[in-house]
Motif scaffolding. Structure first.
Motif, mmCIF file in Angstrom:
data_model
loop_
_atom_site.group_PDB
_atom_site.id
_atom_site.type_symbol
_atom_site.label_atom_id
_atom_site.label_comp_id
_atom_site.label_asym_id
_atom_site.label_seq_id
_atom_site.Cartn_x
_atom_site.Cartn_y
_atom_site.Cartn_z
ATOM 1 N N CYS A 27 34.880 18.734 9.818
ATOM 2 C CA CYS A 27 34.307 19.076 11.142
ATOM 3 C C CYS A 27 33.411 18.479 11.601
ATOM 4 O O CYS A 27 32.453 17.619 10.992
ATOM 5 N N GLU A 78 38.004 21.726 11.187
ATOM 6 C CA GLU A 78 38.077 21.624 12.430
ATOM 7 C C GLU A 78 39.376 20.974 12.405
ATOM 8 O O GLU A 78 39.513 19.551 12.341
ATOM 9 N N THR A 80 41.616 19.797 14.476
ATOM 10 C CA THR A 80 41.757 18.661 15.558
ATOM 11 C C THR A 80 41.129 17.322 15.395
ATOM 12 O O THR A 80 41.175 16.409 16.422
ATOM 13 N N LEU A 101 46.285 28.311 16.437
ATOM 14 C CA LEU A 101 45.359 27.235 15.957
ATOM 15 C C LEU A 101 43.903 27.774 16.258
ATOM 16 O O LEU A 101 43.487 28.401 17.465
ATOM 17 N N THR A 103 40.024 26.738 16.701
ATOM 18 C CA THR A 103 39.292 25.360 16.933
ATOM 19 C C THR A 103 37.739 25.793 17.627
ATOM 20 O O THR A 103 37.658 26.694 18.035
ATOM 21 N N LEU A 111 44.191 19.410 22.428
ATOM 22 C CA LEU A 111 44.611 20.893 22.671
ATOM 23 C C LEU A 111 45.643 20.853 24.084
ATOM 24 O O LEU A 111 46.630 21.563 24.135
#
Length: 239
Positions: A27, A78, A80, A101, A103, A111
């Motif tokens: 993250c 996280e 992404t 998702l 996030t 995104l």
């Protein structure tokens, strides 16, 4: 892509659906109240972590559970921060599953791509504090100006999408007054769903928070009342 863990069945992580939950490691933030602190740091390239799940193992599991599971939730950490994520999600969608998702919103470019490619059915975005850089930094542990800009961009993006979206805040007395929560609701005015999550002092990244008394259910209900003029629905969780 490797995942740090898999919850094989959840009735709460995707509202109204039976879902498997995948936890990615790593993250960009260090929120003191994070309850998945063991997922914040990714292992080195040559380090093996116990219990890791490869994407091929995931797909085999999902094939076995067809007809029983409805959805897959990508959480973390996280998700992404992993450039491989879109391809893994594509394979999950191709297998016939809904995808949610979780996030923190720091990667609006990914995104945007996921939404444009119709790879997401539900997004839950954490909003850590009122959208003031200093306050957001305090609640996030670390935050670059770029990340803060990206958070606001992600909120704006999600306000325009047709898929299911929830914004949510874990409410901690040290960082969130009722006025702060109302300020967040004003920022996301017009949102369909805003969730206020009760803080759990027993499972935090910063052990010093163990002595912090959470808000009562009644106090959270009053905060929800302050938010309702701005958003369609407000829910309280974990009380």
């Amino acid at each position: 892509m490797k995942f740090a863990g898999l919850l094989k069945q959840s009735l709460t992580d995707y509202p109204g659906k039976i879902a498997a939950v995948l936890f990615s490691r790593g993250c960009n933030l260090r929120c003191p109240f994070c309850h998945n602190a063991h997922l914040l740091v990714r292992p080195g390239r040559n380090d093996a972590a116990a219990g890791e799940i490869e994407d091929l193992e995931l797909l085999a599991f999902l094939q076995e559970r067809r007809g029983f599971l409805d959805a897959v939730v990508f959480s973390g950490g996280e998700p992404t921060i992993n450039p491989e994520l879109p391809e893994v999600i594509r394979r999950v969608k191709d297998a016939g599953y809904l995808v949610k998702l979780d996030t923190n919103g720091h990667n609006p470019l990914m995104l945007t791509k996921l939404l444009a490619d119709n790879l997401l059915d539900y997004v839950a975005m954490d909003i850590k504090a009122p959208l003031d850089y200093k306050k957001y930094l305090e609640a996030s542990g670390r935050l670059s100006p770029k990340d803060f800009f990206n958070v606001r961009a992600a909120i704006n993006l999600l306000q325009t999408t047709a898929i299911e979206v929830e914004f949510r805040t874990t409410v901690i007395p040290l960082w969130h007054s009722p006025e702060d929560i109302a300020a967040i609701a004003r920022y996301i005015e017009g949102a369909r769903l805003y969730c206020l999550q009760q803080f759990n002092p027993r499972t935090t990244f910063d052990s010093g928070l163990s002595s912090v008394k959470p808000y009562s259910k009644e106090e959270l209900m009053e905060m929800a009342r302050l938010c309702r003029p701005y958003v369609d629905s407000v829910r309280i969780r974990n009380v």
